[in-house]
Design an enzyme around this catalytic site. Structure first.
Site, PDB file in Angstrom:
ATOM      1  N   GLU A 228      39.336 -38.852 -46.820  1.00 16.12           N
ATOM      2  CA  GLU A 228      38.437 -37.654 -47.124  1.00 16.12           C
ATOM      3  C   GLU A 228      38.362 -37.132 -45.600  1.00 16.12           C
ATOM      4  O   GLU A 228      37.638 -37.386 -44.806  1.00 16.12           O
ATOM      5  CB  GLU A 228      37.118 -37.992 -47.536  1.00 16.12           C
ATOM      6  CG  GLU A 228      36.913 -38.784 -48.735  1.00 16.12           C
ATOM      7  CD  GLU A 228      37.056 -37.742 -50.079  1.00 16.12           C
ATOM      8  OE1 GLU A 228      37.453 -36.630 -49.848  1.00 16.12           O
ATOM      9  OE2 GLU A 228      37.235 -38.643 -51.180  1.00 16.12           O
ATOM     10  N   GLU A 353      39.542 -26.551 -37.910  1.00 16.16           N
ATOM     11  CA  GLU A 353      38.350 -26.734 -38.179  1.00 16.16           C
ATOM     12  C   GLU A 353      37.107 -26.685 -37.195  1.00 16.16           C
ATOM     13  O   GLU A 353      37.337 -27.583 -36.365  1.00 16.16           O
ATOM     14  CB  GLU A 353      38.326 -28.320 -39.162  1.00 16.16           C
ATOM     15  CG  GLU A 353      36.726 -28.551 -39.596  1.00 16.16           C
ATOM     16  CD  GLU A 353      36.866 -29.866 -40.304  1.00 16.16           C
ATOM     17  OE1 GLU A 353      37.330 -30.639 -39.463  1.00 16.16           O
ATOM     18  OE2 GLU A 353      36.130 -30.124 -41.217  1.00 16.16           O
TER      19      GLU A 353
HETATM   20  P1  NAD Z   1      36.259 -38.996 -36.781  1.00 13.79           P
HETATM   21  O1  NAD Z   1      37.552 -38.719 -37.525  1.00 13.79           O
HETATM   22  O2  NAD Z   1      36.330 -38.792 -35.229  1.00 13.79           O
HETATM   23  O3  NAD Z   1      35.385 -40.373 -37.143  1.00 13.79           O
HETATM   24  C1  NAD Z   1      35.080 -40.729 -38.146  1.00 13.79           C
HETATM   25  C2  NAD Z   1      34.979 -42.293 -38.175  1.00 13.79           C
HETATM   26  O4  NAD Z   1      36.382 -42.885 -37.846  1.00 13.79           O
HETATM   27  C3  NAD Z   1      34.102 -42.833 -37.198  1.00 13.79           C
HETATM   28  O5  NAD Z   1      33.427 -43.736 -37.753  1.00 13.79           O
HETATM   29  C4  NAD Z   1      34.809 -43.231 -36.133  1.00 13.79           C
HETATM   30  O6  NAD Z   1      34.036 -44.073 -35.365  1.00 13.79           O
HETATM   31  C5  NAD Z   1      36.006 -44.023 -36.920  1.00 13.79           C
HETATM   32  N1  NAD Z   1      37.195 -44.057 -36.254  1.00 13.79           N
HETATM   33  C6  NAD Z   1      37.554 -43.461 -35.145  1.00 13.79           C
HETATM   34  N2  NAD Z   1      38.826 -43.704 -34.765  1.00 13.79           N
HETATM   35  C7  NAD Z   1      39.098 -44.677 -35.432  1.00 13.79           C
HETATM   36  C8  NAD Z   1      40.596 -45.434 -35.654  1.00 13.79           C
HETATM   37  N3  NAD Z   1      41.644 -45.359 -34.748  1.00 13.79           N
HETATM   38  N4  NAD Z   1      40.405 -46.299 -36.695  1.00 13.79           N
HETATM   39  C9  NAD Z   1      39.557 -46.435 -37.525  1.00 13.79           C
HETATM   40  N5  NAD Z   1      38.380 -45.592 -37.366  1.00 13.79           N
HETATM   41  C10 NAD Z   1      38.250 -44.889 -36.407  1.00 13.79           C
HETATM   42  O7  NAD Z   1      35.354 -37.916 -37.564  1.00 13.79           O
HETATM   43  P2  NAD Z   1      33.865 -37.396 -37.310  1.00 13.79           P
HETATM   44  O8  NAD Z   1      33.975 -36.700 -36.030  1.00 13.79           O
HETATM   45  O9  NAD Z   1      32.913 -38.539 -37.135  1.00 13.79           O
HETATM   46  O10 NAD Z   1      33.248 -36.342 -38.585  1.00 13.79           O
HETATM   47  C11 NAD Z   1      33.616 -35.057 -38.313  1.00 13.79           C
HETATM   48  C12 NAD Z   1      35.168 -35.145 -39.497  1.00 13.79           C
HETATM   49  O11 NAD Z   1      35.134 -35.705 -40.621  1.00 13.79           O
HETATM   50  C13 NAD Z   1      35.487 -33.683 -39.798  1.00 13.79           C
HETATM   51  O12 NAD Z   1      36.733 -33.413 -39.627  1.00 13.79           O
HETATM   52  C14 NAD Z   1      35.074 -33.544 -41.225  1.00 13.79           C
HETATM   53  O13 NAD Z   1      35.677 -32.495 -42.025  1.00 13.79           O
HETATM   54  C15 NAD Z   1      35.257 -35.055 -41.616  1.00 13.79           C
HETATM   55  N6  NAD Z   1      34.536 -34.841 -42.939  1.00 13.79           N
HETATM   56  C16 NAD Z   1      35.153 -35.180 -44.157  1.00 13.79           C
HETATM   57  C17 NAD Z   1      34.517 -35.031 -45.339  1.00 13.79           C
HETATM   58  C18 NAD Z   1      35.068 -35.390 -46.731  1.00 13.79           C
HETATM   59  O14 NAD Z   1      34.564 -35.729 -47.410  1.00 13.79           O
HETATM   60  N7  NAD Z   1      36.404 -34.730 -46.698  1.00 13.79           N
HETATM   61  C19 NAD Z   1      33.124 -35.512 -45.351  1.00 13.79           C
HETATM   62  C20 NAD Z   1      32.463 -35.474 -43.942  1.00 13.79           C
HETATM   63  C21 NAD Z   1      33.346 -35.260 -42.872  1.00 13.79           C
END
Ligand code: NAD
Length: 451
Positions: A228, A353
């Site tokens: 997602e 975004e």
């Molecule tokens: P992010 O991708 O930076 O982090 C998301 C999660 O992934 C965190 O828990 C982070 O610690 C973890 N992570 C980071 N590096 C990783 C790796 N190498 N392997 C595994 N896990 C890892 O996102 P964010 O900044 O926390 O959230 C914002 C983003 O989330 C935005 O792009 C937003 O659109 C998206 N989002 C999508 C949905 C959806 O349902 N489509 C919902 C909410 C947020």
């Protein structure tokens, strides 16, 4: 190494936590693995009962959970309460679904074939910081309902509500080991869950950038993944729409959660003949949003999550002439004003975004032009269409390449309906009965009727 958790509205530390490393991640997976055989064997009605008890405990502790979420994410308290309300609904919904996720019997030559839905085993749930508790529940509900055990990894910035939820799981009677929480860096413990040979699936919500890394990491073990990811959704306003209603609703579609919403309708496409009037109404509605202290019951928008994120959001608007730029509280806090820009769809602010309170308003000529612009993005998560013409509403919603749309309304997220993206917004579905498919494996068994 310890992790200092901040309140983004004050920049004050609110918790110090020990961060897990790879060894602790392996231990968490081992605990979840040990709990799996017994959990998958719990009678469906009993598993449903435990999820129902969890839903009730969320309701009983709703105010505490909402306060945690509001302080840790900077969410206005009224919105945080509504989110906790949805978390309880999610657990109630999947409690009701446990014994209704059925297979089929299929007539075939020489016997009969039956399908079964089997749990996957240990699943890793990786969630972002924008809706920490909500998104955790969207994954936890169907994962537990199907008989999996889980290791939940909250975002580094917002681990507090997940820790409290894990306590409530135990209090509900869900056995030790079924739900583990790992506080630590995504690139360390998140990555370990993605690569771990004993993790059967990763349910990931986050950025498209990290989604790519997760998909790559999962390939080593052919791990199942649900992704997602990000969005750049369109709010399409036709000239025949109820403009007053559309303009009054539009600020909430883009500035809710300070724009840190994957479904944010951050591109507002307006038919040229209604453009000036809509912009005037939209700016007026935006100017009346109450921005400030998240603890205040009247507040509608709080701060951004961090200083680093604020710098990123700023980079999209610095130097750009704006149609509107709101006020923000003085002093500490990662505040960013509601900003309305008149833009072209080719502009960086309309293609990437932003994940902040920045709306790009873009004119279009006719229906075909609206569809072309709405689809001119690598993302495909959400969007809205405002029109009084029901045939047009159907034509346009079918033509837009996105997973979750609404007509004459802002919101398209419901516990009962599937949620997920097209294109680079990811794949797989959460919520609804469809989420159960993503947390189970389909097995087909042939039973011979030969003598
Ligand atoms: P992010 O991708 O930076 O982090 C998301 C999660 O992934 C965190 O828990 C982070 O610690 C973890 N992570 C980071 N590096 C990783 C790796 N190498 N392997 C595994 N896990 C890892 O996102 P964010 O900044 O926390 O959230 C914002 C983003 O989330 C935005 O792009 C937003 O659109 C998206 N989002 C999508 C949905 C959806 O349902 N489509 C919902 C909410 C947020």
């Amino acid at each position: 190494m310890t992790l200092t958790v901040l309140n983004p509205a004050t920049e004050e530390p609110i918790a110090e936590l020990e961060q897990a490393g790879v060894d602790e991640a392996d231990e968490a997976v081992a605990r979840a693995g040990a709990a799996y055989p017994a959990w998958r064997s719990v009678a469906p009605a009993d598993r449903a009962g435990l999820l129902r008890r969890l839903a009730t405990l969320v309701e009983e502790n709703a105010e505490e959970l909402a306060q945690i979420e509001s302080r840790n994410v900077g969410k206005p308290i009224a919105g945080a309460r509504a989110e906790v309300g949805m978390v309880a609904q999610v657990f109630h919904f999947y409690a009701g679904a446990v014994d209704k996720h059925r297979g089929h019997t299929i007539p075939v030559a020489g016997g009969v074939a039956a399908t079964f839905r089997e749990p996957l085993g240990v699943v890793g749930l990786i969630v972002p910081w924008n809706f920490p508790l909500n998104i955790a529940s969207w994954k936890l509900g169907p994962a537990l309902a199907c008989g999996n055990t889980v290791v939940l990894k909250p975002a580094e910035l917002t681990p507090l509500s997940a820790l409290r939820l894990a306590e409530l799981c135990l209090e509900a009677g869900i056995p030790e080991g079924v739900v583990g929480v790992l506080v630590g860096k995504g690139s360390v413990v998140g990555q370990r869950l993605v690569e771990h040979p004993d993790v059967a699936k990763v349910g990931f919500t986050g950025s498209t950038e990290v989604g790519r890394v997760v998909m790559q990491g999962a390939s080593g073990t052919i791990k199942r993944v649900t992704l997602e990811l990000g969005g750049k959704s369109a709010n399409v306003v036709f000239a025949d729409a109820d403009l007053e209603r559309a303009a009054a609703a539009a600020p909430y579609a883009v500035f809710d959660n300070a724009g840190q919403d994957c479904c944010a309708r951050s591109r507002i496409l307006v038919q040229r003949s209604a453009y000036d009037r809509f912009l005037e109404l939209f700016v007026e509605a935006t100017a009346s949003l109450k921005v400030g202290d998240p603890a205040n019951e009247q507040t509608e928008m709080g701060p951004l999550i961090s200083a680093e994120h604020r710098a990123k959001v700023s980079s999209y608007v610095d130097g750009a002439p704006s149609a509107f730029r709101g006020d923000v509280p003085e002093g500490n806090g990662f505040w960013f004003p509601c900003t309305v820009l008149e833009a072209s769809n080719d502009d960086r602010v309309a293609q990437e975004e932003v994940f902040g309170p920045v709306a790009a308003v873009i004119p279009f000529e006719d229906e075909a032009d609206a569809i072309r612009i709405a689809n001119d993005t690598p993302f495909g998560l959400s969007g809205s269409i405002w029109t009084r013409d029901v045939s047009r509403a159907l034509r346009v919603t079918r033509a837009i390449e996105a997973g979750v749309l609404s007509v004459n309304a802002n919101t398209s997220v419901r516990v009962q309906t599937p949620f997920g993206g097209f294109k680079q917004s990811g794949f797989g579905r959460e919520l609804g009965l469809e989420a159960l498919d993503g947390y189970s494996e389909l097995k087909s068994v042939f039973i011979s009727t030969e003598e």
